[in-house]
Enzyme design. Structure first.
Site, PDB file in Angstrom:
ATOM      1  N   HIS A  34       0.824  -1.208   0.000  1.00 33.02           N
ATOM      2  CA  HIS A  34       0.000   0.000   0.000  1.00 33.02           C
ATOM      3  C   HIS A  34       0.857   1.256   0.000  1.00 33.02           C
ATOM      4  CE1 HIS A  34      -2.115   3.144   2.487  1.00 33.02           C
ATOM      5  NE2 HIS A  34      -2.937   3.020   1.477  1.00 33.02           N
ATOM      6  N   GLU A  53       2.358   1.865  -3.393  1.00 38.04           N
ATOM      7  CA  GLU A  53       1.359   2.452  -4.291  1.00 38.04           C
ATOM      8  C   GLU A  53       1.375   3.979  -4.188  1.00 38.04           C
ATOM      9  OE1 GLU A  53      -2.802   3.976  -3.570  1.00 38.04           O
ATOM     10  OE2 GLU A  53      -2.807   1.842  -3.062  1.00 38.04           O
TER      11      GLU A  53
END
Length: 425
Positions: free
Chosen positions: A49, A52
């Site tokens: 995450h 990202e």
């Protein structure tokens, strides 16, 4: 309806899907990467995450977030990214004539990120605030607690965003290592849908991504739930509304029974005329939101129901929800109810494929996670063939106290109260 698309695998293993659409002026580029939180270990929980986020923080050609966002905003683009348990996605949607520029930006972000140390340290504060936001959103965080109850301290049981402790310890090398391990061409699906020519799209993809080489590590820890139940977790938190999540063990995304389960779930709590909505909200006034759903993974799955209910009436709400689950096992659904829900799912599917983004997502997710892509008409046909007895038989198989997981978040401090309720039910 049938989607007109072409899918091919480049020499380096990258899958390319092109779907020209003639009733839109927009085009969507969606890139899915076959990695997410279940590919992390305990120390790196949250790195997929965080990574990202870091792709948006500057490239060798566009060295800052501002330069990336200004260029995309000048196109009127809709752009973002997302991370799940099994895949990470990046997309940009623009006017068809701006495809080349949009594709140059999104590939530049993925191929040439800077991962500057100062940006990493600054972004840690952003990630921590994102985690705080979810903690302060009970109707969302209840599902993370439910997942932890089901899968425990395993990759599937951990928070996609990680913890405050893991996030604060990440350094530049963690991002370089994770990217090198998973962001390889044989682990990528590029889906392009909307206004434009497929040949032009293919040439751009070949030019910018066809030269990549490398093989991704596609191994993951096998899903393992807590076994025979029922299982219960109480999350004590001062709230004005109690939140409850009930779950039963399901099956993987590739299971042939998915059409049956989709109808079972829709009948149970998928619409405003569904059983849970009518019983819990309309007839008893116990909740504002109440719904059912499914979680699908490569090797596991879950059947869920969740609700935000009156604090003082949570016992009644749990009992009503459990009763509706169990009624599916004892009383066949009516022919009228089944027919209505088949039509509802058909309409929802068609309405959900009206724009370029939804078409790209529909095609890319199946290409990445399943053996083949099903046309919408095939999905509808499979659902049309589902019978009353199949729904009841599947309900009997899945809805069993041994496979029950109950998670409650609210201002309670006596877990025995709810454990007793489960024992008596």
């Amino acid at each position: 309806m049938n989607l007109h698309y072409d899918i091919r695998t480049l020499d380096n293993g990258l899958q390319l899907i092109t779907a020209p659409l003639h009733d839109t002026k927009a085009v969507t580029v969606l890139i899915l990467v076959g990695t997410g939180s279940r590919y992390e270990d305990q120390r790196t929980n949250g790195v997929a995450h965080f990574l990202e986020h870091m792709f948006f923080k500057g490239t060798t050609k566009r060295p800052s977030t501002l330069e990336i966002s200004k260029e995309l905003d000048a196109l009127g683009a809709d752009y973002n990214a997302f991370t799940g348990e099994e895949y990470t996605g990046f997309y940009v949607r623009v006017a068809g004539e701006d495809f080349n520029q949009a594709f140059d930006i999104i590939t530049d972000m993925l191929l040439n990120p800077l991962f500057q140390v100062e940006e990493i340290e600054r972004e840690k504060g952003v990630i921590l605030e994102e985690l705080n936001m979810y903690e302060d959103t009970p109707m969302r965080i209840i599902h993370d607690h439910a997942k932890q109850l089901i899968y425990g301290d395993t990759p599937l049981g951990r928070n996609i965003g990680g913890t405050k402790e893991t996030v604060m310890k990440f350094d530049r090398q963690d991002f370089l290592d994770f990217r090198a391990k998973f962001y390889q061409p044989d682990n990528l699906v590029v889906a392009i849908a909307g206004m434009g020519e497929a040949t032009d799209w293919k040439n751009q993809v070949e030019t910018k991504l066809g030269h990549l080489k490398g093989d991704a590590d596609k191994t993951f820890v096998e899903a393992k739930d807590q076994g025979k139940g029922p299982h219960f977790r109480l999350v004590t938190k001062k709230t004005d509304q109690a939140h409850v999540a009930l779950a039963f063990r399901g099956f993987p995304r590739g299971d042939k029974r998915r059409p049956i389960l989709s109808l079972l779930v829709n009948i149970l709590g998928g619409t405003m005329s569904s059983r849970l909505f009518i019983e819990v909200r309309e007839r008893r006034g116990l909740a504002y939101y109440v719904r059912s759903g499914t979680w699908y993974f490569r090797d596991a799955g879950v059947l869920t129901a969740s609700a935000g209910v009156q604090v003082a009436k949570i016992d009644e709400a749990i009992q009503v929800i459990l009763n509706e689950f169990r009624r599916l096992t004892t009383t066949p659904v009516s022919a009228e109810e089944l027919d209505r829900d088949k039509k509802n799912l058909r309409g929802s599917l068609y309405l959900g494929l009206e724009d370029s983004m939804s078409v790209a997502d529909y095609l890319a997710e199946q290409a990445l996670l399943e053996d083949s892509i099903e046309q919408p008409e095939e999905v509808v046909k499979e659902r049309e063939q589902v019978t009353i007895s199949q729904i009841q038989n599947l309900a009997k198989e899945l809805i069993d106290s041994d496979g029950l997981y109950l998670t409650i978040l609210g201002p309670y401090d006596d877990p025995k109260r709810f454990e007793k309720l489960l024992t008596q039910s």
